[in-house]
Scaffold this motif. Structure first.
Motif, PDB file in Angstrom:
ATOM      1  N   UNK A   1       0.875  -1.247   0.043  1.00  0.00           N
ATOM      2  CA  UNK A   1       0.049  -0.081   0.021  1.00  0.00           C
ATOM      3  C   UNK A   1       0.976   1.181  -0.135  1.00  0.00           C
ATOM      4  N   UNK A   2       0.638   1.958  -0.885  1.00  0.00           N
ATOM      5  CA  UNK A   2       1.254   3.371  -0.970  1.00  0.00           C
ATOM      6  C   UNK A   2       0.424   4.578  -0.649  1.00  0.00           C
ATOM      7  N   UNK A   3       0.497   5.164   0.459  1.00  0.00           N
ATOM      8  CA  UNK A   3      -0.518   5.922   0.980  1.00  0.00           C
ATOM      9  C   UNK A   3       0.189   7.574   1.141  1.00  0.00           C
ATOM     10  N   UNK A   4      -0.853   8.496   0.812  1.00  0.00           N
ATOM     11  CA  UNK A   4      -0.475   9.952   0.945  1.00  0.00           C
ATOM     12  C   UNK A   4      -1.489  10.354   2.029  1.00  0.00           C
ATOM     13  N   UNK A   5      -1.822   9.741   3.035  1.00  0.00           N
ATOM     14  CA  UNK A   5      -2.190  10.037   4.206  1.00  0.00           C
ATOM     15  C   UNK A   5      -1.496  11.244   4.802  1.00  0.00           C
ATOM     16  N   UNK A   6      -2.443  12.293   5.104  1.00  0.00           N
ATOM     17  CA  UNK A   6      -1.923  13.152   6.387  1.00  0.00           C
ATOM     18  C   UNK A   6      -3.269  13.742   6.947  1.00  0.00           C
ATOM     19  N   UNK A   7      -3.410  14.352   7.952  1.00  0.00           N
ATOM     20  CA  UNK A   7      -4.511  14.840   8.443  1.00  0.00           C
ATOM     21  C   UNK A   7      -4.740  16.294   8.351  1.00  0.00           C
ATOM     22  N   UNK A   8      -3.801  17.169   7.617  1.00  0.00           N
ATOM     23  CA  UNK A   8      -4.046  18.418   7.463  1.00  0.00           C
ATOM     24  C   UNK A   8      -4.960  18.522   6.078  1.00  0.00           C
ATOM     25  N   UNK A   9      -4.453  17.645   4.980  1.00  0.00           N
ATOM     26  CA  UNK A   9      -5.235  17.889   3.625  1.00  0.00           C
ATOM     27  C   UNK A   9      -6.368  17.199   3.903  1.00  0.00           C
ATOM     28  N   UNK A  10      -7.620  17.723   3.680  1.00  0.00           N
ATOM     29  CA  UNK A  10      -8.971  17.514   3.806  1.00  0.00           C
ATOM     30  C   UNK A  10      -9.120  15.965   3.180  1.00  0.00           C
ATOM     31  N   UNK A  11      -8.536  16.035   1.997  1.00  0.00           N
ATOM     32  CA  UNK A  11      -9.005  15.024   1.013  1.00  0.00           C
ATOM     33  C   UNK A  11      -8.282  13.602   1.282  1.00  0.00           C
ATOM     34  N   UNK A  12      -7.342  13.658   2.217  1.00  0.00           N
ATOM     35  CA  UNK A  12      -6.187  12.624   2.361  1.00  0.00           C
ATOM     36  C   UNK A  12      -6.558  12.152   3.981  1.00  0.00           C
ATOM     37  N   UNK A  13      -7.183  12.899   4.741  1.00  0.00           N
ATOM     38  CA  UNK A  13      -7.435  12.398   6.089  1.00  0.00           C
ATOM     39  C   UNK A  13      -8.086  11.487   6.190  1.00  0.00           C
ATOM     40  N   UNK A  14      -9.031  10.960   5.292  1.00  0.00           N
ATOM     41  CA  UNK A  14      -9.793   9.724   5.415  1.00  0.00           C
ATOM     42  C   UNK A  14      -9.011   8.511   5.236  1.00  0.00           C
ATOM     43  N   UNK A  15      -7.864   8.576   4.571  1.00  0.00           N
ATOM     44  CA  UNK A  15      -7.112   7.377   4.260  1.00  0.00           C
ATOM     45  C   UNK A  15      -6.185   6.737   5.614  1.00  0.00           C
ATOM     46  N   UNK A  16      -6.647   7.360   6.652  1.00  0.00           N
ATOM     47  CA  UNK A  16      -6.109   7.073   8.010  1.00  0.00           C
ATOM     48  C   UNK A  16      -6.491   5.539   8.069  1.00  0.00           C
ATOM     49  N   UNK A  17      -7.794   5.178   7.592  1.00  0.00           N
ATOM     50  CA  UNK A  17      -8.317   3.898   8.059  1.00  0.00           C
ATOM     51  C   UNK A  17      -8.102   2.783   7.249  1.00  0.00           C
ATOM     52  N   UNK A  18      -7.499   3.138   6.016  1.00  0.00           N
ATOM     53  CA  UNK A  18      -7.571   2.433   4.747  1.00  0.00           C
ATOM     54  C   UNK A  18      -6.454   1.288   4.911  1.00  0.00           C
ATOM     55  N   UNK A  19      -5.320   1.414   5.637  1.00  0.00           N
ATOM     56  CA  UNK A  19      -4.524   0.197   6.041  1.00  0.00           C
ATOM     57  C   UNK A  19      -5.129  -0.714   6.551  1.00  0.00           C
ATOM     58  N   UNK A  20      -5.903  -0.533   7.454  1.00  0.00           N
ATOM     59  CA  UNK A  20      -6.540  -1.487   8.442  1.00  0.00           C
ATOM     60  C   UNK A  20      -7.722  -2.246   7.837  1.00  0.00           C
ATOM     61  N   UNK A  21      -8.288  -1.546   7.116  1.00  0.00           N
ATOM     62  CA  UNK A  21      -9.517  -1.983   6.289  1.00  0.00           C
ATOM     63  C   UNK A  21      -8.845  -3.404   5.341  1.00  0.00           C
ATOM     64  N   UNK A  22      -8.016  -2.710   4.699  1.00  0.00           N
ATOM     65  CA  UNK A  22      -7.237  -3.633   3.371  1.00  0.00           C
ATOM     66  C   UNK A  22      -6.652  -4.916   4.146  1.00  0.00           C
ATOM     67  N   UNK A  23      -5.922  -4.848   5.187  1.00  0.00           N
ATOM     68  CA  UNK A  23      -5.201  -5.956   6.057  1.00  0.00           C
ATOM     69  C   UNK A  23      -6.191  -6.811   6.480  1.00  0.00           C
ATOM     70  N   UNK A  24      -7.274  -6.375   7.070  1.00  0.00           N
ATOM     71  CA  UNK A  24      -8.368  -7.091   7.427  1.00  0.00           C
ATOM     72  C   UNK A  24      -8.973  -7.956   6.575  1.00  0.00           C
ATOM     73  N   UNK A  25      -9.317  -7.097   5.331  1.00  0.00           N
ATOM     74  CA  UNK A  25     -10.208  -7.883   4.181  1.00  0.00           C
ATOM     75  C   UNK A  25      -9.196  -8.969   3.418  1.00  0.00           C
ATOM     76  N   UNK A  26      -7.831  -8.520   3.270  1.00  0.00           N
ATOM     77  CA  UNK A  26      -6.913  -9.788   2.344  1.00  0.00           C
ATOM     78  C   UNK A  26      -7.040 -10.765   3.150  1.00  0.00           C
ATOM     79  N   UNK A  27      -6.934 -10.966   4.520  1.00  0.00           N
ATOM     80  CA  UNK A  27      -6.651 -11.798   5.277  1.00  0.00           C
ATOM     81  C   UNK A  27      -7.741 -12.870   5.078  1.00  0.00           C
TER      82      UNK A  27
END
Length: 610
Positions: free
Chosen positions: A74-100
Motif C-alpha cells: 500500500x502506498x499512502x498519501x495520508x496526512x490529517x492536514x489535507x482534507x482529501x487525504x485525512x480519510x486514508x487513515x483507516x484504509x490500511x487496517x481495512x485492507x489488511x483485515x479484508x485480504x486476510x
C-alpha cells in the motif's frame, strides 16, 4: 456501442505510431522484471526477507512464508492536514483485515507527501507544488523497490498526488495496481455565494472575517474540495483509465459505501492476483487507456493542469501525447457536464444527477470512447457504465440512470452544453499554449490590445490595487512563471482582480508561461506558454505596449510586431533570486534546472524517460 468515431480512430492511430519505439522499450523493460509463476518476494534472500517480515505479527509472518500467499503493498498519501487525504487513515487496517479473508497479506509499503494547493496558493510553498508530483513518483518507487509485493493499492486524491502515484506505479509496471479514492466532502455553501464573497472582498466591500466565514463554509469537512478542479478531474481520469472500481470516485468519506468500496478493492486485488487474472499496470494501461482519459477530460470540462499531468503519466508508460492531440480530441467530444467553475453545481450534485457512469455510457454508445481496453475489473468499459449500491450489506453494481436527474448539470450526447470539450490549443509567434474556454463568456474570446508585462504575480496585484489597470483594455503578460524559472506555481490569485476589470466592461486576457488553477474560469487565459521565458521562449521578448492578438475561436496568439525586430530582441535576464531560497525551495534547484517544457509534462526526470 457504435463504431469508433473516424476522427478518434485517426488520432489514436497517430498516437500509437508516434509512441511505438518508446512503448515497446517500456514494455520490454517491465516484462524483464516480472517473476514468472512466483510471488515477487521469492527472489529475495533469507536475510532480506527477515527484514521484510520483522515488524509483522507472528500470525502474519507464518502466512507470508507460504509460497502461494500474495503480499500486497500500500502506498499512502495520508496526512490529517489535507482534507482529501485525512480519510486514508483507516484504509490500511481495512485492507489488511479484508485480504486476510482471501488468503493474502498486506503491508504499508511507503508514504508520499501530499500538499494542498489551496493552502499554498499565492505563497512561496506553491513553487514546490508541481515538483511535488515528481517527489511523489520517486517516493512511490522507493516504497515498491523492496520487491516484496505482488500487487499494490494506491491511496491518493489531489492535484499532484494522483499523477505522481501513477508515474511511480508505472516505474514498477510489472505488478498490478488499483487506486482507491477517499471521495469528496459533503456539499457546503453554494459556489455562487462563495464566488460573490471573494469578489466583494477583492473590491474591499467586505472584510477578512466575512471572507473566512464564507471559505470555511465551503471547505468544511474531510474529503476532496467539491468544485471540479484538478483533484476531481484526477478521480474522473482514474475511472476512464480503469484504475478505480467502477463509479468509486464520488462517494463521500466516512460512509458505509466508502468502506465497502475500499474493502472490495482489496479483496478483488487479492483474488485476482491469486487466480492470475490481474494484469500488470504497465501492460493494462495502453495508448487507448490514456486517450480515454483525455476524452473524459474534454467531456467533463476538466482541469487544464492535465495538459501536463496526463502527458507526464502517459510518457511514464512510453506513450507520447502532445497538445495537438488535446485540441483535436476536444473538437469532436461534446461537453456533457457543468460543474463549478463551469457552472454552479458541485461534484456531489453531478454524482446525484447520474455521474461518471452516465457520461461513460453516453460516450461509449456514440463511438467516442475506446472499449477495447483492460481495466482492474476486466476488459472493456461496460462495467464503468454502472454504479454501486449496498443491498443487504453487499455491493451490487447496477446500470446508470437512463435519464439525467438534472439537465442543468448533466446532459446526453445529443443535447450537450457545447459541441466541443472547451480546451483549445493557442499558438503563434509567442509560442504554444492551452486555454480553457468552457466557462468563458461569448464576448471574451477575442481581444486585440496592448500588453502590460509583469515578471511576478505580486506585481500584477499591486498594480491593480494602485488602480493602474483601470479603464483600459489590455493583455496581462506574466512571464518567468514556468517550471525552470520558479517551479510553475498556479496564478489563481490573478483571477479575482482580472474578473473585476472584466465585469466593469474592460476587455482583458492573461498570457503566461505559468499555470492557472484547475478552477480557472471566465477570464480568458492562454497558459503554459511553451517554450517558457527562461528557456528562451518568445514570451520573454514581449514589451509593455506591444499589441497582442488573442483569438480563442481560431487559436491565434500573436504579438503584432515586425518579425525581424521581434526576433532581434533579447530575452532579458530576470532576477530570480527571491525564488531560490526559503520554504524548501533551495532543495528543488535540481528539479528546476532539469525541467522539461510544459507540453512534454514539465518533468524533472532525465535519462531515457520517454
Amino acid at each position: 456501442m457504435t463504431n469508433l468515431h473516424p476522427k478518434l480512430a485517426e488520432i489514436t492511430n497517430r498516437i500509437i505510431e508516434r509512441s511505438r519505439p518508446t512503448r515497446e522499450a517500456y514494455l520490454e523493460r517491465i516484462r524483464a522484471q516480472k517473476q514468472q509463476g512466483r510471488v515477487e518476494r521469492d527472489q529475495l534472500g533469507c536475510s532480506n526477507l527477515a527484514h521484510g517480515y520483522a515488524a509483522m505479527p507472528k500470525t502474519i509472518k507464518i502466512e507470508m512464508q507460504k509460497e502461494n500467499v500474495p503480499n500486497l503493498g500500500m502506498i499512502t498519501a495520508y496526512n490529517d492536514m489535507v482534507s482529501a487525504h485525512q480519510p486514508f487513515k483507516d484504509f490500511p487496517d481495512w485492507v489488511k483485515d479484508e485480504v486476510a479473508k482471501h488468503g493474502a497479506t498486506a503491508q504499508v509499503a511507503g508514504g508520499t507527501p501530499a500538499m494542498c494547493d489551496g493552502i499554498t496558493q499565492g505563497y512561496e510553498g506553491m513553487e514546490l507544488s508541481l515538483f511535488s508530483r515528481d517527489v511523489i513518483a520517486m517516493s512511490t518507487a522507493v516504497g515498491l523497490s523492496h520487491q516484496m509485493f505482488d500487487g499494490a493499492l494506491f491511496f491518493g486524491v489531489c492535484d499532484k498526488i494522483v499523477p505522481g502515484l501513477v508515474i511511480g506505479a508505472l516505474s514498477c509496471g510489472h505488478i498490478p495496481a488499483i487506486f482507491t479514492p477517499a471521495g469528496p466532502m459533503v456539499s457546503g455553501i453554494g459556489n455562487k455565494e462563495k464566488a460573490r464573497t471573494r469578489q466583494l472582498f477583492a473590491e474591499g466591500k467586505v472584510g477578512r472575517d466575512a471572507l473566512l466565514e464564507s471559505e470555511m463554509g465551503s471547505y468544511h469537512s474531510p474529503g476532496t474540495c467539491t468544485f471540479y478542479g484538478t483533484a476531481n478531474s484526477n478521480q474522473m481520469m482514474m475511472e476512464f483509465m480503469g484504475l478505480h472500481l467502477p463509479a468509486a470516485a464520488f462517494f463521500n468519506p466516512y460512509t458505509p459505501m466508502r468502506e465497502a468500496l475500499t474493502r472490495y478493492a482489496a479483496a478483488h486485488m487479492a483474488q485476482s492476483v491469486k487466480n492470475g487474472t490481474a494484469k500488470p499496470i504497465g501492460e493494462m494501461l495502453s495508448e487507448k487507456s490514456f486517450i480515454n482519459a483525455l476524452i473524459g477530460l474534454m467531456a467533463t470540462g476538466g482541469s487544464t493542469n492535465h495538459t501536463m499531468h496526463l502527458v507526464a503519466m502517459a510518457r511514464a508508460a512510453g506513450v507520447i501525447l502532445n497538445w495537438d492531440d488535446f485540441d483535436e480530441i476536444s473538437a469532436i467530444v461534446p461537453l456533457l457536464i457543468r460543474v463549478y467553475p463551469n457552472g454552479q453545481a458541485d461534484v456531489n450534485h453531478f454524482a446525484a444527477a447520474g455521474g461518471l457512469p452516465f457520461v461513460i455510457r453516453e460516450l461509449r454508445n456514440a463511438g467516442l470512447l475506446h472499449d477495447d481496453v483492460d481495466t482492474v475489473v476486466g476488459h472493456g468499459m461496460q462495467a464503468y457504465t454502472q454504479e454501486p449500491f449496498l443491498l443487504d450489506g453487499k455491493l451490487v453494481w447496477q446500470d446508470a440512470v437512463a435519464e439525467s436527474r438534472d439537465e442543468n448539470i448533466l446532459r446526453t450526447i445529443d443535447n450537450p452544453f457545447s459541441p466541443d470539450g472547451g480546451l483549445r490549443l493557442m499558438k503563434g509567434n509567442i509560442g504554444r499554449s492551452v486555454i480553457k474556454v468552457s466557462a468563458m463568456r461569448p464576448n471574451s474570446f477575442e481581444i486585440e490590445a496592448p500588453a502590460i508585462v509583469f515578471d511576478d504575480q505580486r506585481d500584477v496585484l499591486a498594480a491593480f490595487e494602485r488602480g493602474e489597470l483601470d479603464g483600459k483594455d489590455f493583455v496581462c503578460v506574466v512571464r518567468y512563471q514556468g517550471a525552470r524559472a520558479n517551479g510553475m506555481p498556479e496564478l489563481h490569485k490573478l483571477t479575482p482582480p482580472l474578473a473585476i476589470l472584466q465585469d466593469r466592461g474592460q476587455k482583458v486576457a492573461l498570457v503566461t508561461d505559468g499555470r492557472m488553477s484547475g478552477a480557472s474560469g471566465k477570464v480568458p487565459a492562454a497558459i503554459h506558454v511553451s517554450p517558457e521565458a527562461l528557456m528562451g521562449g518568445n514570451i520573454g521578448r514581449i514589451r509593455t505596449g506591444d499589441m497582442i492578438r488573442f483569438n480563442a475561436h481560431t487559436g491565434e496568439l500573436n504579438v503584432l510586431v515586425n518579425e525581424r525586430e521581434f526576433k532581434a530582441r533579447s530575452v532579458p535576464a530576470p532576477d530570480l533570486s527571491r525564488n531560490a531560497h526559503g520554504i524548501g525551495r533551495e532543495l528543488f534547484a535540481g528539479f528546476r534546472s532539469h525541467a522539461s517544457s510544459a507540453e512534454t509534462g514539465a518533468m524533472s526526470f532525465g535519462g531515457d524517460f520517454a
